[in-house]
Enzyme design. Sequence first.
Site, PDB file in Angstrom:
ATOM      1  N   HIS A   1       0.826  -1.209   0.000  1.00 51.77           N
ATOM      2  CA  HIS A   1       0.000   0.000   0.000  1.00 51.77           C
ATOM      3  C   HIS A   1       0.858   1.257   0.000  1.00 51.77           C
ATOM      4  O   HIS A   1       1.868   1.345   0.699  1.00 51.77           O
ATOM      5  CB  HIS A   1      -1.012  -0.003   1.141  1.00 51.77           C
ATOM      6  CG  HIS A   1      -0.451   0.028   2.522  1.00 51.77           C
ATOM      7  ND1 HIS A   1      -0.093   1.188   3.160  1.00 51.77           N
ATOM      8  CD2 HIS A   1      -0.208  -0.979   3.410  1.00 51.77           C
ATOM      9  CE1 HIS A   1       0.339   0.902   4.381  1.00 51.77           C
ATOM     10  NE2 HIS A   1       0.298  -0.398   4.556  1.00 51.77           N
TER      11      HIS A   1
ATOM     12  N   ASP B   1       6.244   0.440   6.534  1.00 50.05           N
ATOM     13  CA  ASP B   1       4.790   0.308   6.404  1.00 50.05           C
ATOM     14  C   ASP B   1       4.257   1.422   5.523  1.00 50.05           C
ATOM     15  O   ASP B   1       3.847   2.466   6.031  1.00 50.05           O
ATOM     16  CB  ASP B   1       4.152   0.369   7.804  1.00 50.05           C
ATOM     17  CG  ASP B   1       2.671   0.086   7.796  1.00 50.05           C
ATOM     18  OD1 ASP B   1       2.174  -0.491   6.810  1.00 50.05           O
ATOM     19  OD2 ASP B   1       1.998   0.446   8.774  1.00 50.05           O
TER      20      ASP B   1
ATOM     21  N   ASP C   1       3.226  -6.546   3.396  1.00 44.76           N
ATOM     22  CA  ASP C   1       2.843  -5.436   4.280  1.00 44.76           C
ATOM     23  C   ASP C   1       3.201  -5.751   5.732  1.00 44.76           C
ATOM     24  O   ASP C   1       2.464  -5.430   6.650  1.00 44.76           O
ATOM     25  CB  ASP C   1       1.345  -5.145   4.148  1.00 44.76           C
ATOM     26  CG  ASP C   1       0.923  -3.891   4.917  1.00 44.76           C
ATOM     27  OD1 ASP C   1       1.806  -3.072   5.231  1.00 44.76           O
ATOM     28  OD2 ASP C   1      -0.275  -3.751   5.226  1.00 44.76           O
TER      29      ASP C   1
ATOM     30  N   GLU D   1      -4.836   1.952   2.524  1.00 44.85           N
ATOM     31  CA  GLU D   1      -4.942   0.782   3.403  1.00 44.85           C
ATOM     32  C   GLU D   1      -5.102   1.194   4.852  1.00 44.85           C
ATOM     33  O   GLU D   1      -5.819   0.543   5.619  1.00 44.85           O
ATOM     34  CB  GLU D   1      -3.692  -0.096   3.241  1.00 44.85           C
ATOM     35  CG  GLU D   1      -3.764  -1.425   3.978  1.00 44.85           C
ATOM     36  CD  GLU D   1      -3.225  -1.373   5.416  1.00 44.85           C
ATOM     37  OE1 GLU D   1      -3.408  -2.349   6.149  1.00 44.85           O
ATOM     38  OE2 GLU D   1      -2.610  -0.344   5.789  1.00 44.85           O
ATOM     39  N   GLU D   2      -4.432   2.272   5.254  1.00 48.98           N
ATOM     40  CA  GLU D   2      -4.305   2.572   6.670  1.00 48.98           C
ATOM     41  C   GLU D   2      -5.613   2.956   7.356  1.00 48.98           C
ATOM     42  O   GLU D   2      -5.849   2.565   8.494  1.00 48.98           O
ATOM     43  CB  GLU D   2      -3.266   3.688   6.883  1.00 48.98           C
ATOM     44  CG  GLU D   2      -1.839   3.283   6.561  1.00 48.98           C
ATOM     45  CD  GLU D   2      -1.280   2.230   7.499  1.00 48.98           C
ATOM     46  OE1 GLU D   2      -2.013   1.741   8.391  1.00 48.98           O
ATOM     47  OE2 GLU D   2      -0.099   1.888   7.344  1.00 48.98           O
TER      48      GLU D   2
ATOM     49  N   HIS E   1       3.657   2.571  12.645  1.00 46.32           N
ATOM     50  CA  HIS E   1       2.819   3.765  12.846  1.00 46.32           C
ATOM     51  C   HIS E   1       3.474   4.802  13.756  1.00 46.32           C
ATOM     52  O   HIS E   1       2.781   5.637  14.345  1.00 46.32           O
ATOM     53  CB  HIS E   1       1.444   3.388  13.414  1.00 46.32           C
ATOM     54  CG  HIS E   1       0.626   2.525  12.519  1.00 46.32           C
ATOM     55  ND1 HIS E   1      -0.598   2.010  12.895  1.00 46.32           N
ATOM     56  CD2 HIS E   1       0.844   2.073  11.257  1.00 46.32           C
ATOM     57  CE1 HIS E   1      -1.101   1.277  11.916  1.00 46.32           C
ATOM     58  NE2 HIS E   1      -0.237   1.297  10.910  1.00 46.32           N
TER      59      HIS E   1
END
Length: 455
Positions: A277, A289, A351, A323-324, A422
């Site tokens: 993503h 990520d 991912d 995606e997030e 994140h």
Amino acid sequence: MRLKLFTLVLTILAFNVRAQNDDSLKIRAIADEILLHSTAYENLRVLTKQVGARLSGSPQTYKAETWGHKALDQAGADRVIEQPCLVPHWVRGGKDEAWIMAPGKKNQPLDILALGNSVGTGPKGIQAPVMLVNSFEELEQKKASVKGKIVFYNARFNDTYIKTFEAYRDAVGYRAAGPSQAAKYGAVAVLIRSMSHSADNNPHTGSTRYNDSFPKIPAAAMGLQDADRLAALLEKESLIVFLKTNGKMLSDTVAHNIIGEITGSEFPDQIITIGGHLDSWDPAEGAHDDGSGCVQSIEILRVLKAIGYKPKRTIRAVLFANEENGTRGGSKYAEEARDKKEKHIFALESDEGGFTPRGFGVTMTPELLNKLRSWLPLLAPYGISEINNGGGGSDIGPLYRELGTPLAGLQPDSQRYFDIHHARSDVFEAVNKRELELGAVSIAALIYLVDKYGL
């Protein structure tokens, strides 16, 4: 008769040995090309350092799409498609702040990040007593005392899990559903212990999902050192915390899945998808990520072209949007595949970071799982030791639900992933070039085998 049967068995065995030798040599050629000439690491540097954080709807979204289109062209894609989809547009809106208010003492700051999709506190912030809970069960036990308080979920990762994604699955419900669960009983805001077992104090954001039956309240994640400090203080005394966040949700906007493909030479209607993503959270650069998954997917097209391999089936590298905080890109990709009656025979997602490859997790029939496992001797030299049931990815999951497409997800070593997931520490410098390239080798090898033999 027995002699003829014996001769037939020997012929089949010789054919299988010859085929395995051919496959081993082809995979070696793939590995050598990637390990000597890969563009993945440089592509990642450009994505992270020249584009940066890429939250859906942000200006960097469109810079990343332009980057992805160019990178797929340069990798040798026969064509590159931009597939539009509507995506959520949440903005952080400013610096998130919190501190412990101790009468007669200096305020003690807490390192926090608002959760994605969460509402803000308003410009004056919120000042309220804090209630510590370690689980949803404890919240239920204390529900009569929740009203007017900031609920602090101090749910720890289970450090006994060797595969850290199991610990994440256990704890992530507090981020996703915690704010609405607390709002149900009258909480005015929520703080959560970050979804991590790291030793630093970096807060980890991520999306929350409000239940429309309850008020939407501000929610933020806290660094682990501060979470431990706050929990220890609350065990001794009552505390008041000041919280100020600025997040707000704007109207949906348009983003794009960026799709590069090599057309199949024998079965062009049969599609193999690989992808990662393109979006990322805003505090960092989205290197692991999921910049790593994007550049690995692009690298698969490049290496097949570089070694002169002409795939039998159409191979697509997809850089998924959103995606997030919505998975709108993956849903759009599957919906369009369904509407066009496309034949998707296999989809693989990367991912879980650009770390050393360990295996693949798959969602498919036992028969297909056994077929993939029969290829383990060919994959083992490059770090793949297991192929297990259960896996895929958020963006390719809709293909399984819509079309029944067999899925796989690359499973790198997970021990460091949730140190940076994140968080502001997910930067280019955290990615090891060699590990990133070995992941691309493993993906390319499996894609080659699926393309050659089908599923």
